[in-house]
Write a protein that holds these residues in place. Sequence first.
Motif, mmCIF file in Angstrom:
data_model
loop_
_atom_site.group_PDB
_atom_site.id
_atom_site.type_symbol
_atom_site.label_atom_id
_atom_site.label_comp_id
_atom_site.label_asym_id
_atom_site.label_seq_id
_atom_site.Cartn_x
_atom_site.Cartn_y
_atom_site.Cartn_z
ATOM 1 N N ILE A 323 50.094 81.567 16.552
ATOM 2 C CA ILE A 323 49.624 82.902 16.182
ATOM 3 C C ILE A 323 48.254 83.205 16.775
ATOM 4 N N ALA A 324 47.672 82.275 17.557
ATOM 5 C CA ALA A 324 46.350 82.487 18.137
ATOM 6 C C ALA A 324 46.320 81.905 19.547
ATOM 7 N N GLU A 325 45.288 82.280 20.314
ATOM 8 C CA GLU A 325 45.169 81.820 21.689
ATOM 9 C C GLU A 325 44.536 80.438 21.806
ATOM 10 N N LEU A 326 43.815 79.989 20.770
ATOM 11 C CA LEU A 326 43.109 78.719 20.869
ATOM 12 C C LEU A 326 43.370 77.796 19.686
ATOM 13 N N LEU A 327 43.193 78.276 18.467
ATOM 14 C CA LEU A 327 43.402 77.427 17.297
ATOM 15 C C LEU A 327 44.858 76.989 17.207
ATOM 16 N N PHE A 328 45.079 75.679 17.205
ATOM 17 C CA PHE A 328 46.403 75.060 17.061
ATOM 18 C C PHE A 328 47.320 75.284 18.272
ATOM 19 N N LYS A 329 46.851 75.954 19.314
ATOM 20 C CA LYS A 329 47.757 76.273 20.417
ATOM 21 C C LYS A 329 47.967 75.098 21.362
ATOM 22 N N TYR A 330 46.947 74.268 21.534
ATOM 23 C CA TYR A 330 47.026 73.160 22.490
ATOM 24 C C TYR A 330 46.707 71.838 21.812
ATOM 25 N N ASN A 331 47.234 70.771 22.418
ATOM 26 C CA ASN A 331 46.759 69.431 22.100
ATOM 27 C C ASN A 331 45.590 69.165 23.047
ATOM 28 N N TYR A 332 44.379 69.298 22.560
ATOM 29 C CA TYR A 332 43.203 69.296 23.417
ATOM 30 C C TYR A 332 42.940 67.943 24.064
ATOM 31 N N TYR A 333 43.453 66.862 23.492
ATOM 32 C CA TYR A 333 43.310 65.555 24.130
ATOM 33 C C TYR A 333 44.028 65.537 25.487
ATOM 34 N N GLY A 334 45.113 66.323 25.617
ATOM 35 C CA GLY A 334 45.905 66.311 26.835
ATOM 36 C C GLY A 334 45.214 66.909 28.041
ATOM 37 N N PHE A 335 44.162 67.690 27.847
ATOM 38 C CA PHE A 335 43.438 68.242 28.991
ATOM 39 C C PHE A 335 42.718 67.153 29.777
ATOM 40 N N MET A 336 42.368 66.057 29.105
ATOM 41 C CA MET A 336 41.668 64.955 29.765
ATOM 42 C C MET A 336 42.512 63.684 29.844
ATOM 43 N N ASP A 337 43.639 63.658 29.132
ATOM 44 C CA ASP A 337 44.482 62.458 29.103
ATOM 45 C C ASP A 337 45.951 62.885 29.079
ATOM 46 N N ALA A 338 46.435 63.352 30.237
ATOM 47 C CA ALA A 338 47.809 63.837 30.322
ATOM 48 C C ALA A 338 48.823 62.705 30.243
ATOM 49 N N THR A 339 48.388 61.465 30.424
ATOM 50 C CA THR A 339 49.301 60.323 30.344
ATOM 51 C C THR A 339 49.819 60.129 28.923
ATOM 52 N N ASN A 340 48.956 60.313 27.938
ATOM 53 C CA ASN A 340 49.319 60.053 26.545
ATOM 54 C C ASN A 340 49.555 61.311 25.713
ATOM 55 N N TYR A 341 49.122 62.475 26.227
ATOM 56 C CA TYR A 341 49.256 63.707 25.448
ATOM 57 C C TYR A 341 49.735 64.841 26.349
#
Length: 463
Positions: A323-341
Motif C-alpha cells: 500500500i506504499a512506495e517504501l514502507l514494507f515494499k522491499y526487503n532492504y537487505y537484498g539491495f546489498m546482498d542479493a545472494t541471500n535476499y
Amino acid sequence: MKLSNKYLGLILLISQGVQAVPADWKGSLAFDTNIINDVRRTNDDCTVADGSQCISPEENNARFQTMVLRLNPNIIVNDGVTIRSELSTGTIRNSYLGESTEVEGSDGSYYTQSTNSNLNINQIYAEIYADTALFRVGRFAKHFGLGAVVNRGDKSFDRFYSGYEGVEAELKLGNFHLVPMWAKLHTSDNPNGRYDAYESSIAATYDNPNNNLIFGVYYSQKDVETNDKLYSAGSASVNLIDIYFSKSWEQFSFQLEIPMLSGEVNDLYGTSNASFDANAYILETNYQLNSKWKLGINGGMIKGDDGTTNSFEGMYLNPNYKIAELLFKYNYYGFMDATNYNIFAASMTNATYAQFFVNYSSDEWTWKMSFMWAKANEVASTGNAFFNHDNKKHVANANADQSDDLGYEFDIAFDYQWNPNVVFTGFFGYHKVGDYYAFTNVDGDELSLSNVKTAGMRLAINF
C-alpha cells in the motif's frame, strides 16, 4: 517449470498444427525504473548482525529497472473444455533490465542477449464445465478477499502468485459459492509420499450484488511430510482461516479481511517444535466524494512475534499486498546482498498502521496522494530474547531497548491513461524513518538515521 529456447520452435509448430482450435492471448507487459536514495536508512559504517537494523554499507543508494511479463494463452477445446495457462520470464515473473546482456568481441563493440533465457510455465490447467460445477485440473492460482494471504497476482507488477497443482471445483447455488480444492504443493526424491507437501481447502462465499454485500470464509489445511524439503523445516501441519467482508453503498465502501494461522511446525526460523498462532486485521475504505474526488482510510494490525516462546506469533502477508512506495515494499537487505535476499520478497508484518489517501481523476489523468503512519507491535526489550522480522532471525538476548516507531510516509503519484491498454505512471515517495531502525542491539550505540526517498516511472501494457 521452465522452457528453454530449444522448445520454443516446437511450441510454434504445435500452435500451427492446432490453428483450427479457437485460441486467444491475454496478458501484460510492464516496465519500471526506480531510484531510492538512502536505501540503508543510515549513512553509518556499521556491522551487519542478526539483531541489528544495520544493512551492509556497500552503497547508500539504489537504482534498478525491471520488466514483468505475463502471457496468458488460452485454447478453447470445445464448449465444455478450455485450457488456460500463464507464461513468464525471469525469476518470480521479474527480469532486471541488463541482467542477460553479453559483450561479443574484445573491443566491446556490440552486445547480445545470453542464450539461457527461459519461459516459465506458472500455470497450465483445464477448465471443465459440467452441470453441477466448474472443475479446474492442473496447475492454477487462487485468490481470496483482498489478497492479503491468498493472492492470484493479476496486477501488472505482481511478481508472486498463490499457486497449486491439483483439482478444485467451483459450485454455485444462487448467491452462494463453494470451492473445495486438493493440491500437491511439492514433492521430491522418492515418490513414496514421505517427501510430499500438500494442501486441502474450501472457500464458502455469499455474494449478493443487489445489496453490494460479500461475506466469505476460507479454510485450508497444509501438511508437510517429515522428509519434504519445500520449507526446509521438516514436518508441519498448518491451518489457515481467512474471513472476508465487503459492503458498499452509493458512495462509501469498505472491505475487511482477517487471516488467522495456527498449527505445528518442526523447525520454524530456528525454533524447534514450534506452534504457529498468528493473525492480522486488514481494513480498506473509500468514499467517492464526486466524479473527480475519492478519498479513504486504510489500516490494519499485523501480529508480530516477541521471540520469547516456542509459539511463533508473527504474521507475514502475501508479498503482492502493498500500500506504499517504501514502507514494507522491499526487503532492504537484498539491495546489498542479493545472494541471500530478494528485494521483492518482502511482506507487511509486525505492524499497526493507518493510511489516508486522496485521488483526483480528470479525463486521462489520475493523481494519487497518501500519508501513512506505522509502528511495530513487537520490539526488542533488554534482557529478553527477540525476533528480527526483517531478516527472520531469532536473537537470544537483547542488550538494549528498541523503539516501536516505524515512522511515516508521504507518497504522490499520477497515472496517465495513454489509451485503454496503456498506463504510464510517475511516483515520488518520502519515508521519515522512525527510531525502530536505529537499533543495533548494542547498549548506548544507535544508528544515525537518514530519511528514504524514492522516485520512478512505470509503464504497463495490458492486452
